[in-house]
Design an enzyme around this catalytic site. Structure first.
Site, PDB file in Angstrom:
ATOM      1  N   GLU A   1       1.026  -0.804   0.069  1.00  7.85           N
ATOM      2  CA  GLU A   1      -0.248   0.215  -0.160  1.00  7.85           C
ATOM      3  C   GLU A   1       0.925   0.883   0.363  1.00  7.85           C
ATOM      4  O   GLU A   1       0.337   2.261  -0.354  1.00  7.85           O
ATOM      5  CB  GLU A   1      -0.601   0.197   1.148  1.00  7.85           C
ATOM      6  CG  GLU A   1      -2.053  -1.043   1.204  1.00  7.85           C
ATOM      7  CD  GLU A   1      -2.971  -1.258   2.441  1.00  7.85           C
ATOM      8  OE1 GLU A   1      -4.000  -1.068   2.446  1.00  7.85           O
ATOM      9  OE2 GLU A   1      -2.451  -0.960   3.697  1.00  7.85           O
TER      10      GLU A   1
ATOM     11  N   TYR B   1     -17.723  25.406  -1.229  1.00  4.65           N
ATOM     12  CA  TYR B   1     -17.136  23.431  -1.401  1.00  4.65           C
ATOM     13  C   TYR B   1     -16.226  23.596  -1.981  1.00  4.65           C
ATOM     14  O   TYR B   1     -15.506  22.507  -2.272  1.00  4.65           O
ATOM     15  CB  TYR B   1     -18.652  23.291  -1.773  1.00  4.65           C
ATOM     16  CG  TYR B   1     -19.341  22.996  -1.839  1.00  4.65           C
ATOM     17  CD1 TYR B   1     -18.673  23.231  -3.658  1.00  4.65           C
ATOM     18  CD2 TYR B   1     -20.501  23.799  -2.386  1.00  4.65           C
ATOM     19  CE1 TYR B   1     -20.126  23.215  -4.663  1.00  4.65           C
ATOM     20  CE2 TYR B   1     -21.457  24.416  -3.417  1.00  4.65           C
ATOM     21  CZ  TYR B   1     -21.196  24.182  -4.775  1.00  4.65           C
ATOM     22  OH  TYR B   1     -21.836  24.402  -5.378  1.00  4.65           O
TER      23      TYR B   1
ATOM     24  N   GLU C   1      -8.521   6.243   9.989  1.00  6.77           N
ATOM     25  CA  GLU C   1      -8.235   7.048  11.286  1.00  6.77           C
ATOM     26  C   GLU C   1      -7.669   8.239  10.712  1.00  6.77           C
ATOM     27  O   GLU C   1      -7.875   9.391  11.613  1.00  6.77           O
ATOM     28  CB  GLU C   1      -8.453   6.154  12.927  1.00  6.77           C
ATOM     29  CG  GLU C   1      -9.143   5.076  12.498  1.00  6.77           C
ATOM     30  CD  GLU C   1      -9.330   3.563  12.043  1.00  6.77           C
ATOM     31  OE1 GLU C   1      -9.540   2.882  12.016  1.00  6.77           O
ATOM     32  OE2 GLU C   1      -7.878   3.853  10.634  1.00  6.77           O
TER      33      GLU C   1
ATOM     34  N   LYS D   1     -12.433   3.221   1.020  1.00  9.65           N
ATOM     35  CA  LYS D   1     -10.808   3.005   0.934  1.00  9.65           C
ATOM     36  C   LYS D   1     -11.471   1.715   0.412  1.00  9.65           C
ATOM     37  O   LYS D   1     -11.554   0.283   0.287  1.00  9.65           O
ATOM     38  CB  LYS D   1     -10.345   2.456   1.775  1.00  9.65           C
ATOM     39  CG  LYS D   1      -8.700   2.192   1.243  1.00  9.65           C
ATOM     40  CD  LYS D   1      -7.528   1.951   2.521  1.00  9.65           C
ATOM     41  CE  LYS D   1      -6.022   1.879   1.800  1.00  9.65           C
ATOM     42  NZ  LYS D   1      -5.332   1.427   3.462  1.00  9.65           N
TER      43      LYS D   1
END
Length: 127
Positions: free
Chosen positions: A30, A62, A82, A108
């Site tokens: 990863e 935005y 997190e 993910k």
């Protein structure tokens, strides 16, 4: 209850499925190449003034939120969703004074082959 004792109502600005390529994860594979993340934001803001004035400076832009998030993700590395989610919420509170609360869902999609997507959702209030 009189109007003066009602808590201030907050409205929602949302960004759904913001796609960003990120190097994120705990496994070596990863850390070698970017993978897609999808982000949903719900930003609690007071939109009354912007609704009356039709003035962008009275709201949270935005497009600018999206650009700040993309820039942060592209310039940083995290192992955990997190940690990234916490950092993004803190960044948005620092950059945009009008945001009172954030709900962030981070997806993910390539993390678990047998699942369409995995992820987390956090809710944070302005400190």
């Amino acid at each position: 209850m009189s109007a003066s004792t009602n808590p201030r109502q907050l409205d929602t600005i949302f960004i759904h499925q913001l796609r960003v390529e990120a190097v994120i994860g705990v496994y070596d594979f990863e850390k070698e190449k970017p993978q897609p993340l999808l982000l949903d934001f719900e930003l609690k803001v007071d939109l009354h003034a912007a609704g009356k004035s039709d003035d962008l400076t009275e709201t949270v832009d935005y497009a600018e939120v999206a650009q700040q998030v993309i820039k942060h993700i592209q310039q940083t590395r995290y192992e955990l969703l997190e940690a990234l989610a916490e950092a993004l919420c803190q960044l948005l509170f620092q950059k945009f004074a009008g945001i009172e609360a954030i709900t962030l869902t981070l997806f993910k999609p390539e993390a678990v082959n047998e699942a369409e997507t995995v992820g987390i959702r956090i809710e944070r209030q302005r400190p």
